[in-house]
Each structure stands twice: as structure tokens, then as C-alpha cells.
Design a protein around this motif. Structure first.
Motif, PDB file in Angstrom:
ATOM      1  N   MET A  25       5.013  -5.893  15.349  1.00  0.00           N
ATOM      2  CA  MET A  25       4.565  -4.783  15.404  1.00  0.00           C
ATOM      3  C   MET A  25       3.478  -4.225  14.179  1.00  0.00           C
ATOM      4  O   MET A  25       4.825  -4.605  12.796  1.00  0.00           O
ATOM      5  N   LYS A  26       2.910  -4.181  13.613  1.00  0.00           N
ATOM      6  CA  LYS A  26       2.161  -4.163  12.679  1.00  0.00           C
ATOM      7  C   LYS A  26       2.346  -2.626  12.347  1.00  0.00           C
ATOM      8  O   LYS A  26       1.670  -1.530  12.930  1.00  0.00           O
ATOM      9  N   VAL A  27       3.285  -1.854  11.546  1.00  0.00           N
ATOM     10  CA  VAL A  27       3.260  -0.359  11.070  1.00  0.00           C
ATOM     11  C   VAL A  27       2.976  -0.035   9.971  1.00  0.00           C
ATOM     12  O   VAL A  27       3.155  -0.759   9.102  1.00  0.00           O
ATOM     13  N   ILE A  28       3.082   0.896   9.609  1.00  0.00           N
ATOM     14  CA  ILE A  28       2.819   2.140   8.137  1.00  0.00           C
ATOM     15  C   ILE A  28       3.884   2.409   7.734  1.00  0.00           C
ATOM     16  O   ILE A  28       4.989   3.206   8.656  1.00  0.00           O
ATOM     17  N   VAL A  29       4.610   2.096   6.836  1.00  0.00           N
ATOM     18  CA  VAL A  29       6.221   2.396   5.880  1.00  0.00           C
ATOM     19  C   VAL A  29       5.859   3.472   5.385  1.00  0.00           C
ATOM     20  O   VAL A  29       4.861   3.446   3.973  1.00  0.00           O
ATOM     21  N   SER A  30       6.576   4.263   5.303  1.00  0.00           N
ATOM     22  CA  SER A  30       7.243   5.626   4.209  1.00  0.00           C
ATOM     23  C   SER A  30       7.570   5.398   3.336  1.00  0.00           C
ATOM     24  O   SER A  30       9.292   5.250   4.013  1.00  0.00           O
ATOM     25  N   ILE A  31       8.375   5.284   1.793  1.00  0.00           N
ATOM     26  CA  ILE A  31       8.866   4.995   0.919  1.00  0.00           C
ATOM     27  C   ILE A  31       8.836   6.035   0.326  1.00  0.00           C
ATOM     28  O   ILE A  31       8.160   6.329  -0.617  1.00  0.00           O
ATOM     29  N   SER A  32      10.397   6.320   0.462  1.00  0.00           N
ATOM     30  CA  SER A  32      10.228   7.530  -0.608  1.00  0.00           C
ATOM     31  C   SER A  32      12.387   7.334  -1.212  1.00  0.00           C
ATOM     32  O   SER A  32      12.628   6.063  -1.583  1.00  0.00           O
ATOM     33  N   THR A  33      11.213   7.363  -3.242  1.00  0.00           N
ATOM     34  CA  THR A  33      12.690   6.815  -4.176  1.00  0.00           C
ATOM     35  C   THR A  33      13.334   7.784  -4.607  1.00  0.00           C
ATOM     36  O   THR A  33      12.533   9.572  -4.842  1.00  0.00           O
ATOM     37  N   SER A  34      14.966   7.814  -5.016  1.00  0.00           N
ATOM     38  CA  SER A  34      15.617   8.760  -5.760  1.00  0.00           C
ATOM     39  C   SER A  34      16.605   8.249  -6.680  1.00  0.00           C
ATOM     40  O   SER A  34      17.121   7.201  -6.126  1.00  0.00           O
ATOM     41  N   GLY A  35      15.863   8.241  -7.841  1.00  0.00           N
ATOM     42  CA  GLY A  35      17.118   7.266  -8.775  1.00  0.00           C
ATOM     43  C   GLY A  35      16.768   5.818  -7.907  1.00  0.00           C
ATOM     44  O   GLY A  35      15.723   5.323  -8.052  1.00  0.00           O
ATOM     45  N   ASN A  36      17.737   5.519  -8.478  1.00  0.00           N
ATOM     46  CA  ASN A  36      17.530   4.124  -7.564  1.00  0.00           C
ATOM     47  C   ASN A  36      17.433   3.405  -6.141  1.00  0.00           C
ATOM     48  O   ASN A  36      18.199   2.369  -6.183  1.00  0.00           O
ATOM     49  N   LYS A  37      17.851   4.892  -5.462  1.00  0.00           N
ATOM     50  CA  LYS A  37      17.699   4.481  -3.865  1.00  0.00           C
ATOM     51  C   LYS A  37      16.412   4.791  -3.138  1.00  0.00           C
ATOM     52  O   LYS A  37      15.874   5.114  -3.922  1.00  0.00           O
ATOM     53  N   TYR A  38      16.512   4.109  -2.205  1.00  0.00           N
ATOM     54  CA  TYR A  38      15.052   3.826  -1.553  1.00  0.00           C
ATOM     55  C   TYR A  38      15.100   4.051  -0.051  1.00  0.00           C
ATOM     56  O   TYR A  38      16.243   3.352   0.439  1.00  0.00           O
ATOM     57  N   VAL A  39      14.431   5.383   0.437  1.00  0.00           N
ATOM     58  CA  VAL A  39      14.826   4.886   2.155  1.00  0.00           C
ATOM     59  C   VAL A  39      12.935   4.785   2.035  1.00  0.00           C
ATOM     60  O   VAL A  39      12.568   5.286   2.036  1.00  0.00           O
ATOM     61  N   ALA A  40      13.413   3.667   3.751  1.00  0.00           N
ATOM     62  CA  ALA A  40      12.311   3.591   4.003  1.00  0.00           C
ATOM     63  C   ALA A  40      12.180   4.136   6.083  1.00  0.00           C
ATOM     64  O   ALA A  40      13.049   4.324   6.392  1.00  0.00           O
ATOM     65  N   SER A  41      11.204   4.555   6.052  1.00  0.00           N
ATOM     66  CA  SER A  41      10.831   5.753   7.489  1.00  0.00           C
ATOM     67  C   SER A  41       9.556   5.004   8.201  1.00  0.00           C
ATOM     68  O   SER A  41       9.086   4.562   7.531  1.00  0.00           O
ATOM     69  N   VAL A  42       9.627   4.877   9.353  1.00  0.00           N
ATOM     70  CA  VAL A  42       8.225   4.067   9.592  1.00  0.00           C
ATOM     71  C   VAL A  42       7.905   5.486   9.930  1.00  0.00           C
ATOM     72  O   VAL A  42       7.745   6.012  10.526  1.00  0.00           O
ATOM     73  N   TYR A  43       6.520   5.500   9.223  1.00  0.00           N
ATOM     74  CA  TYR A  43       5.070   6.732   9.740  1.00  0.00           C
ATOM     75  C   TYR A  43       4.305   6.097  10.593  1.00  0.00           C
ATOM     76  O   TYR A  43       4.538   7.735  11.820  1.00  0.00           O
ATOM     77  N   SER A  44       3.883   5.320  10.921  1.00  0.00           N
ATOM     78  CA  SER A  44       3.263   5.443  12.475  1.00  0.00           C
ATOM     79  C   SER A  44       2.591   3.913  12.658  1.00  0.00           C
ATOM     80  O   SER A  44       3.085   2.908  11.408  1.00  0.00           O
ATOM     81  N   TYR A  45       2.026   3.281  13.686  1.00  0.00           N
ATOM     82  CA  TYR A  45       1.468   2.180  14.158  1.00  0.00           C
ATOM     83  C   TYR A  45      -0.029   1.898  13.446  1.00  0.00           C
ATOM     84  O   TYR A  45      -0.469   3.171  13.051  1.00  0.00           O
ATOM     85  N   ASN A  46       0.211   0.840  13.338  1.00  0.00           N
ATOM     86  CA  ASN A  46      -0.893   0.191  11.733  1.00  0.00           C
ATOM     87  C   ASN A  46      -2.443   0.501  12.973  1.00  0.00           C
ATOM     88  O   ASN A  46      -2.645  -0.237  13.621  1.00  0.00           O
ATOM     89  N   ARG A  47      -2.701   2.049  13.058  1.00  0.00           N
ATOM     90  CA  ARG A  47      -4.016   2.167  14.023  1.00  0.00           C
ATOM     91  C   ARG A  47      -5.563   1.158  13.255  1.00  0.00           C
ATOM     92  O   ARG A  47      -6.596   1.632  14.004  1.00  0.00           O
ATOM     93  N   GLU A  48      -5.863   1.551  12.110  1.00  0.00           N
ATOM     94  CA  GLU A  48      -6.850   0.772  11.107  1.00  0.00           C
ATOM     95  C   GLU A  48      -7.857  -0.312  12.605  1.00  0.00           C
ATOM     96  O   GLU A  48      -9.250   0.198  12.163  1.00  0.00           O
ATOM     97  N   PRO A  49      -7.274  -1.231  12.133  1.00  0.00           N
ATOM     98  CA  PRO A  49      -7.846  -2.586  12.816  1.00  0.00           C
ATOM     99  C   PRO A  49      -8.791  -1.731  14.048  1.00  0.00           C
ATOM    100  O   PRO A  49      -9.820  -2.006  14.448  1.00  0.00           O
TER     101      PRO A  49
END
Length: 287
Positions: free
Chosen positions: A9-33
Motif C-alpha cells: 500500500m502506498k502511504v504518506i509517512v510523517s517523520i519527526s526528528t529529535s537529535g539522532n532519533k527518528y520517529v515515523a508514523s503513517v499519516y495517510s493513504y496516498n490519495r493524490e493519484p
């Protein structure tokens, strides 16, 4: 709202950073097409059925969207009156859309003048209703976010509701205006011996058939937007006095009725303007 991701499934991922740490979460399904696909399908259907005029209508629709995003919204941010901004956008989009559809002609001029008048009438009635019913833009949903935004910008939160009514009424009023003007123009082309009064009466007769359906269209459109509220009212078995005095109910009534009044009064206005222009010798020499 959490999104459930599946394999491939093609999704939009939100990535937040804090120092050397990365936290990724699925924001939404890719509805653009899908979004662009449906827009392209709409334009193709409009082009296929409407031909050249259908394609011009699509161009007018794109122009309207551009005006709202790149003119109306920035005007609100800079502190301009929402009512004034809606009137300016309404005038610009009406002129461009009508010209693209009918070119420079009597029915174009008449429909432009009728549309602008009808939309302003709807706005005036909405403003009057809001004043007497003590309803303002501060009674709408998401007002907290708008008020907070107003502290950082120059947005006039209280006037946004009425500006929205003008823009929402524009399509229906425009539809009635061009239909009446085109009908009277077609009648006159077939028989140029008709006088002003006969042409005016023809426009009124056609308009009477349109009033009910177009008013119904506006009221149903606004009602559809508040269907969740209606379900809650029914579920909680609210008393009559509670229902009739709710802000949400008052707003929907204001929107539907004021827009319908604009549509109804557009009929005699466009009939009068079109009949006068067609029987005017001065206009015939110009156009």
C-alpha cells in the motif's frame, strides 16, 4: 485518525526528528493519484458531452478555484473584509466564466449583471438574518482554531460565515442567470418582433419553473453538510425549543433561505436586463 497500512500500500509517512532519533508514523493513504484521476475524468466527460463549451466551462472552473485559493484566502489573511473579498471573487469568476461560455453578447452582459446582483442580495439577506437572530461567524464549528489564527493574522472571523454564503450561492445564481438570459435571447432570435414586455414575461415564465428546483438544490446542499447534526438531534430526541434555537439549525436556515431568495430575485432581474438590452437600439449598435 489512525491509518491501517497493508503490504504494497502506498502511504504518506510523517517523520519527526529529535537529535539522532527518528520517529515515523503513517499519516495517510496516498490519495493524490485518485484525486487527480477523478478531476481528469470529470474534465474529459465535460469535454466529451459539452464539446468546446464544456472545455471552456472547465477552464472557468479552474479559474474560480485559483481565485479562491490565491486571491480570496490571502485577502482574508491580510485583514480585508470577507464580504468584500467574496464579492470581488464573485464578480471576477462570473465575468470570466460567462465570457468563456457565451462570448461578448447581450446574454453574457445580462447574466453577469444578474449574477452579481443575485449574489449580493443573498449576502444582504444573510447578514440581516444573522443580525436579528444574533448569529455571527463566531457561532460556527472550528471557531476556536480560527480565533487563535486571528491572533497571528488579520483575519476577520465574524465575517467568514457570510462570505461563505455568497460563494456557496454563486453557482446556483449563475446557473439561473445564464439559463434565463439564453432562453430570452433564443426567443428573440426566432422572433424579433417581440417587444420588451413579451420578452420579460417569457423570462419570468421560464424562471418560475426554475425557482423551485434551484432553491431546493441550495437547501439540500446545505442540509447535506449538516446531516451529522440532524442524526444527533433525532437520536437524542431533542425538544422543539431546543432544536429551533440551536446555532447550527439557525445557520443552515440562514444559508438555505438567503441563497434561495438570491436565486428567486435573480429571475426578474435577469429577465428585465435581458429584455431591455435586446430591445435597445443603442446596444444593438455596440454588440
Amino acid at each position: 485518525m489512525a491509518q491501517i497500512a497493508k503490504k504494497n500500500m502506498k502511504v504518506i509517512v510523517s517523520i519527526s526528528t529529535s537529535g539522532n532519533k527518528y520517529v515515523a508514523s503513517v499519516y495517510s493513504y496516498n490519495r493524490e493519484p485518485i484525486l487527480y484521476g477523478f478531476v481528469a475524468l470529470f474534465i474529459l466527460i465535460l469535454w466529451a458531452i459539452g464539446g468546446k463549451k464544456g472545455l471552456k466551462s472547465a477552464v472557468g472552473l479552474i479559474f474560480t478555484f485559483i481565485c479562491i485559493i490565491f486571491l480570496f484566502i490571502p485577502m482574508l489573511y491580510k485583514g480585508y473584509s470577507p464580504f468584500l473579498g467574496a464579492v470581488i471573487v464573485g464578480i471576477l469568476t462570473t465575468i470570466v466564466t460567462m465570457y468563456l461560455i457565451a462570448g461578448l453578447s447581450v446574454k453574457t452582459i445580462a447574466s453577469i449583471l444578474g449574477t452579481i446582483s443575485g449574489v449580493i442580495i443573498a449576502g444582504v439577506f444573510a447578514t440581516a438574518f444573522g443580525y436579528f437572530a444574533k448569529i455571527s461567524g463566531y457561532n460556527v464549528t472550528e471557531v476556536e482554531e480560527l480565533v487563535f489564527l486571528a491572533t497571528k493574522t488579520h483575519i476577520n472571523v465574524g465575517g467568514i460565515l457570510f462570505a461563505g454564503i455568497l460563494i456557496a450561492s454563486l453557482g446556483a445564481v449563475m446557473d439561473v442567470s445564464i439559463s434565463i438570459a439564453s432562453t430570452i435571447n433564443e426567443i428573440y432570435d426566432k422572433n424579433q418582433n417581440l417587444n420588451y414586455k413579451q420578452l420579460f414575461n417569457s423570462g419570468i415564465n421560464v424562471g418560475r419553473d426554475m425557482m423551485g428546483t434551484m432553491s431546493n438544490t441550495l437547501i439540500l446542499a446545505f442540509t447535506g453538510g449538516t446531516i451529522n447534526t440532524l442524526i444527533l438531534i433525532y437520536s437524542y430526541s431533542m425538544k422543539y425549543n431546543q432544536i429551533v434555537n440551536m446555532y447550527s439549525v439557525g445557520i443552515e436556515v440562514m444559508q438555505g433561505i438567503s441563497g434561495s431568495i438570491g436565486v428567486i430575485l435573480t429571475v426578474p432581474l435577469v429577465s428585465f436586463i435581458t429584455a431591455k438590452l435586446l430591445t435597445s437600439k443603442a446596444i444593438k449598435r455596440i454588440i
